[in-house]
Design a protein around this motif. Sequence first.
Motif, short mmCIF file in Angstrom:
data_model
loop_
_atom_site.label_atom_id
_atom_site.label_comp_id
_atom_site.label_asym_id
_atom_site.label_seq_id
_atom_site.Cartn_x
_atom_site.Cartn_y
_atom_site.Cartn_z
N GLU A 90 0.88 -1.17 0.00
CA GLU A 90 0.00 0.00 0.00
C GLU A 90 0.92 1.21 0.00
O GLU A 90 1.61 1.47 0.98
CB GLU A 90 -0.90 0.01 1.23
N GLU A 91 0.91 1.95 -1.10
CA GLU A 91 1.78 3.12 -1.23
C GLU A 91 1.59 4.09 -0.08
O GLU A 91 2.54 4.66 0.44
CB GLU A 91 1.44 3.84 -2.53
N ALA A 92 0.36 4.31 0.31
CA ALA A 92 0.05 5.27 1.37
C ALA A 92 0.74 4.88 2.69
O ALA A 92 1.18 5.76 3.44
CB ALA A 92 -1.45 5.37 1.58
N ASP A 93 0.84 3.59 2.96
CA ASP A 93 1.52 3.14 4.18
C ASP A 93 2.99 3.54 4.16
O ASP A 93 3.54 3.96 5.18
CB ASP A 93 1.40 1.62 4.35
N PHE A 94 3.63 3.40 3.01
CA PHE A 94 5.04 3.78 2.89
C PHE A 94 5.20 5.30 3.02
O PHE A 94 6.13 5.78 3.67
CB PHE A 94 5.65 3.27 1.58
N ARG A 95 4.30 6.06 2.42
CA ARG A 95 4.36 7.52 2.54
C ARG A 95 4.18 7.94 4.01
O ARG A 95 4.89 8.82 4.50
CB ARG A 95 3.31 8.19 1.66
#
Length: 160
Positions: free
Chosen positions: A138-143
């Motif tokens: 999940e890209e948002a988790d990394f951001r």
Amino acid sequence: MSDFEDRLKRAIERGEKRSESKQRAAHEAAMSDEECRELHSRLRLKISDYIEKCLKKLPNHFPGFQYETLFGDQGWGGACVRDDLDLTGGKRRNLYSRIELAVKPFSSVRVLELAGKGMIRNKELFHRNHFEKLSEVEEADFRDLIDLWVVEYAEQYSAS
């Protein structure tokens, strides 16, 4: 609700999660190495751009920091570095501060890995790695994690 109903509900939820996990594993196994490399590359570009965006803001708040782009065998991302001179007590001493965030290169384990290191005035603040399976990223988790690490570093640096 009765104790039995609670246990029944939890058992059903566990079964559904197990089913989802099997489906993800089957999907991941079906992905070829080339598909995984392409996915990793797309995610790496997006996340390393976000790292750059966040780290480039530090020199605006802490003059003296310089931004560096990282790429190659160690990963893709960025770092902010500062080297101060301390002359207190009649001794000359260099005080090195650095925060580095990078997405590690693709490997056979098919994960997206974010590595972070923070050092403030010659003392290590953190050395962390976070990874997720490519099929579950999940890209948002990394951001959010990048935000958290950069904000934590800024808070600790300003307190020192």
